[in-house]
Design a protein around this motif. Sequence first.
Motif, PDB file in Angstrom:
ATOM      1  N   LYS A 233       0.590  -1.045   0.207  1.00 22.31           N
ATOM      2  CA  LYS A 233      -0.143  -0.179  -0.022  1.00 22.31           C
ATOM      3  C   LYS A 233       0.948   1.189   0.250  1.00 22.31           C
ATOM      4  N   LYS A 234       1.706   1.198   0.951  1.00 25.90           N
ATOM      5  CA  LYS A 234       2.597   2.444   0.954  1.00 25.90           C
ATOM      6  C   LYS A 234       3.676   2.529  -0.251  1.00 25.90           C
ATOM      7  N   VAL A 235       4.242   1.490  -1.003  1.00 27.49           N
ATOM      8  CA  VAL A 235       4.953   1.658  -2.288  1.00 27.49           C
ATOM      9  C   VAL A 235       3.611   1.914  -3.148  1.00 27.49           C
ATOM     10  N   GLU A 236       2.433   2.107  -3.625  1.00 24.13           N
ATOM     11  CA  GLU A 236       1.631   1.916  -4.328  1.00 24.13           C
ATOM     12  C   GLU A 236       0.907   3.420  -4.436  1.00 24.13           C
ATOM     13  N   GLU A 237       1.273   4.340  -2.558  1.00 22.14           N
ATOM     14  CA  GLU A 237       1.086   5.518  -2.417  1.00 22.14           C
ATOM     15  C   GLU A 237       2.439   6.407  -3.339  1.00 22.14           C
ATOM     16  N   ALA A 238       3.140   5.925  -3.349  1.00 21.79           N
ATOM     17  CA  ALA A 238       4.641   6.478  -3.641  1.00 21.79           C
ATOM     18  C   ALA A 238       4.751   6.372  -5.026  1.00 21.79           C
ATOM     19  N   GLY A 239       3.834   5.813  -6.432  1.00 23.05           N
ATOM     20  CA  GLY A 239       3.682   5.982  -7.083  1.00 23.05           C
ATOM     21  C   GLY A 239       4.496   4.607  -7.948  1.00 23.05           C
ATOM     22  N   SER A 240       4.057   3.946  -7.183  1.00 19.14           N
ATOM     23  CA  SER A 240       4.980   1.661  -7.775  1.00 19.14           C
ATOM     24  C   SER A 240       6.420   2.543  -8.011  1.00 19.14           C
ATOM     25  N   PRO A 241       7.025   3.044  -8.091  1.00 22.15           N
ATOM     26  CA  PRO A 241       8.442   3.278  -8.613  1.00 22.15           C
ATOM     27  C   PRO A 241       8.470   1.547  -9.581  1.00 22.15           C
ATOM     28  N   ARG A 242       9.254   2.104 -11.274  1.00 22.73           N
ATOM     29  CA  ARG A 242       8.807   1.003 -11.852  1.00 22.73           C
ATOM     30  C   ARG A 242      10.697   0.289 -11.377  1.00 22.73           C
ATOM     31  N   ASN A 243      11.428   0.942 -10.552  1.00 24.30           N
ATOM     32  CA  ASN A 243      12.750  -0.245 -10.162  1.00 24.30           C
ATOM     33  C   ASN A 243      12.397  -0.685  -8.969  1.00 24.30           C
ATOM     34  N   VAL A 244      11.386  -0.818  -8.304  1.00 26.39           N
ATOM     35  CA  VAL A 244      10.712  -1.528  -7.122  1.00 26.39           C
ATOM     36  C   VAL A 244      10.007  -3.005  -7.440  1.00 26.39           C
ATOM     37  N   ILE A 245      10.355  -3.745  -6.784  1.00 25.09           N
ATOM     38  CA  ILE A 245       9.404  -4.333  -6.830  1.00 25.09           C
ATOM     39  C   ILE A 245       9.222  -5.369  -5.506  1.00 25.09           C
ATOM     40  N   ILE A 246       7.956  -5.536  -5.731  1.00 18.37           N
ATOM     41  CA  ILE A 246       7.763  -6.071  -3.839  1.00 18.37           C
ATOM     42  C   ILE A 246       6.626  -7.425  -4.130  1.00 18.37           C
ATOM     43  N   LYS A 247       7.692  -8.720  -3.352  1.00 20.14           N
ATOM     44  CA  LYS A 247       7.334 -10.302  -3.303  1.00 20.14           C
ATOM     45  C   LYS A 247       6.684 -10.198  -1.353  1.00 20.14           C
ATOM     46  N   PRO A 248       5.782 -11.256  -1.227  1.00 18.65           N
ATOM     47  CA  PRO A 248       5.460 -11.249   0.366  1.00 18.65           C
ATOM     48  C   PRO A 248       6.497 -12.575   0.337  1.00 18.65           C
ATOM     49  N   PHE A 249       7.057 -13.566   0.160  1.00 20.53           N
ATOM     50  CA  PHE A 249       7.712 -14.701   0.065  1.00 20.53           C
ATOM     51  C   PHE A 249       8.398 -15.538  -1.286  1.00 20.53           C
ATOM     52  N   ILE A 250       9.856 -15.622  -1.648  1.00 18.30           N
ATOM     53  CA  ILE A 250       9.497 -16.392  -2.430  1.00 18.30           C
ATOM     54  C   ILE A 250      10.693 -17.759  -2.074  1.00 18.30           C
ATOM     55  N   HIS A 251      10.447 -19.046  -2.554  1.00 11.60           N
ATOM     56  CA  HIS A 251      10.002 -19.955  -2.573  1.00 11.60           C
ATOM     57  C   HIS A 251      11.577 -20.178  -3.062  1.00 11.60           C
ATOM     58  N   ASN A 252      11.841 -20.460  -3.867  1.00  9.17           N
ATOM     59  CA  ASN A 252      13.041 -20.847  -4.977  1.00  9.17           C
ATOM     60  C   ASN A 252      14.046 -19.660  -5.103  1.00  9.17           C
ATOM     61  N   MET A 253      14.363 -19.143  -3.290  1.00  9.60           N
ATOM     62  CA  MET A 253      15.302 -18.373  -2.880  1.00  9.60           C
ATOM     63  C   MET A 253      16.909 -18.465  -3.507  1.00  9.60           C
ATOM     64  N   PRO A 254      17.369 -20.147  -3.853  1.00 11.27           N
ATOM     65  CA  PRO A 254      18.797 -19.832  -4.343  1.00 11.27           C
ATOM     66  C   PRO A 254      18.669 -19.331  -5.579  1.00 11.27           C
ATOM     67  N   ASP A 255      17.384 -20.197  -6.048  1.00  8.74           N
ATOM     68  CA  ASP A 255      17.984 -19.328  -7.772  1.00  8.74           C
ATOM     69  C   ASP A 255      17.666 -17.842  -7.777  1.00  8.74           C
ATOM     70  N   VAL A 256      16.696 -17.135  -7.260  1.00  7.39           N
ATOM     71  CA  VAL A 256      17.441 -15.723  -6.876  1.00  7.39           C
ATOM     72  C   VAL A 256      18.320 -15.124  -6.294  1.00  7.39           C
ATOM     73  N   LEU A 257      19.136 -15.929  -5.553  1.00 13.70           N
ATOM     74  CA  LEU A 257      20.295 -15.526  -5.519  1.00 13.70           C
ATOM     75  C   LEU A 257      20.910 -14.876  -5.922  1.00 13.70           C
ATOM     76  N   GLY A 258      21.277 -16.263  -7.247  1.00 13.31           N
ATOM     77  CA  GLY A 258      21.920 -15.881  -7.805  1.00 13.31           C
ATOM     78  C   GLY A 258      22.186 -15.249  -9.488  1.00 13.31           C
ATOM     79  N   ALA A 259      20.898 -13.981  -9.298  1.00 11.78           N
ATOM     80  CA  ALA A 259      20.481 -13.750 -10.289  1.00 11.78           C
ATOM     81  C   ALA A 259      20.326 -11.669  -9.828  1.00 11.78           C
ATOM     82  N   VAL A 260      21.442 -11.904  -8.205  1.00 12.80           N
ATOM     83  CA  VAL A 260      21.208 -10.467  -7.388  1.00 12.80           C
ATOM     84  C   VAL A 260      22.980  -9.965  -6.855  1.00 12.80           C
ATOM     85  N   ASP A 261      22.966  -8.503  -7.116  1.00  9.42           N
ATOM     86  CA  ASP A 261      24.321  -7.980  -7.155  1.00  9.42           C
ATOM     87  C   ASP A 261      24.538  -8.086  -5.317  1.00  9.42           C
TER      88      ASP A 261
END
Length: 363
Positions: A233-261
């Motif tokens: 809700k707060k992110v949407e009130e801020a205009g939902s910035p295009r460079n921000v992705i919101i997720k409640p939980f990630i089940h494939n965390m190891p794969d996602v970790l491989g994709a971040v800096d």
Amino acid sequence: MRVVVSGGGTGGHIYPALSLIKEIKKQNPNAEILYIGTEKGLESELVTREGIPFKTIHITGFRRKISAENVKTVLRFLKGTRVSKKMLKEFNPDVVIGTGGYVCGPVVYAAAKLGIPSVIHEQNSVPGLTNKFLSKYVNKVAICFDQAAPYFPKEKVVFTGNPRATEVMNVDAKAGASSVGLDQNKKTVLIVGGSRGAKPINDAFLSVIDEVSSKDYQILYVTGSVHYDAVLKKVEEAGSPRNVIIKPFIHNMPDVLGAVDLIVARAGATTLAEITALGLPSILIPSPYVTNNHQVKNARSLEEGGAAIVRLENEMSGIRLLEDIDSVLSKKESWESMHQGALKLGVPTAANDVYQLLKDVSS
């Protein structure tokens, strides 16, 4: 090879156990595994979901203050030991390993009393009461931090690392990025406060959401299911910035970790095993609500190795968070130095090392 594995309570005890089981089955497809946990613990969900044979005992932990409840705990321990002995006699394992949590107490103690080779695995830099107690009876103690060694009998200690580290070495970074909608051409910061989230980290992030929108990197924010609606809700009130992705939980965390800096996270042992195996720079905000303040000590070990920036929760603010992120991502030299520091602390062979220890102990 027949192996009994016991560990429960938190993911930090369960995920290393599951990673070890995968390694055992990989190297010895004919191995038979029995997992002993508690009915109400997280392990009852995670272990059964993997199709691993699972049995339960009833046990609770000791309270650190004098309490009548501790008398009940002693009685439950004695009953749990009797039930565990029966299970062990029926399964007839070659070796028993406990990966932490109260449930390991009766199971591993029963194994020792039956003369079955046994091992405990300590993920943290400061061990809990159960592993300290069990160290007197087991054959070997596997550790992940050198700082844990003085708490155990010197002749029993073996440094193996955390089996979870091995699992992240086979990640599919492309699939991880795609699964959460990341732009693979942009640098990525993952912010995560654990499975239930962390309100202080949420508050710090939301206080600078306007500044975040102007950054040239993207942020994947995992809020925890409890906080997801409020943060979204707060992110949407801020205009939902295009460079921000919101997720409640990630089940494939190891794969996602491989994709971040860069990762901003608590300092649980499993998280640290994963990020050091990948050489992922981190900003660590240790939880102040854990036994013996072990997350601070876990985090400091990475900081001393040049792999992380550590900020205590009472030091954290949105502005400081952005300054820290910028300091890592804006200079290639800074990122590379932390990357190399993390790699030096990682133990990608940990699952094999623990498996070999089990073979040695049982032979």
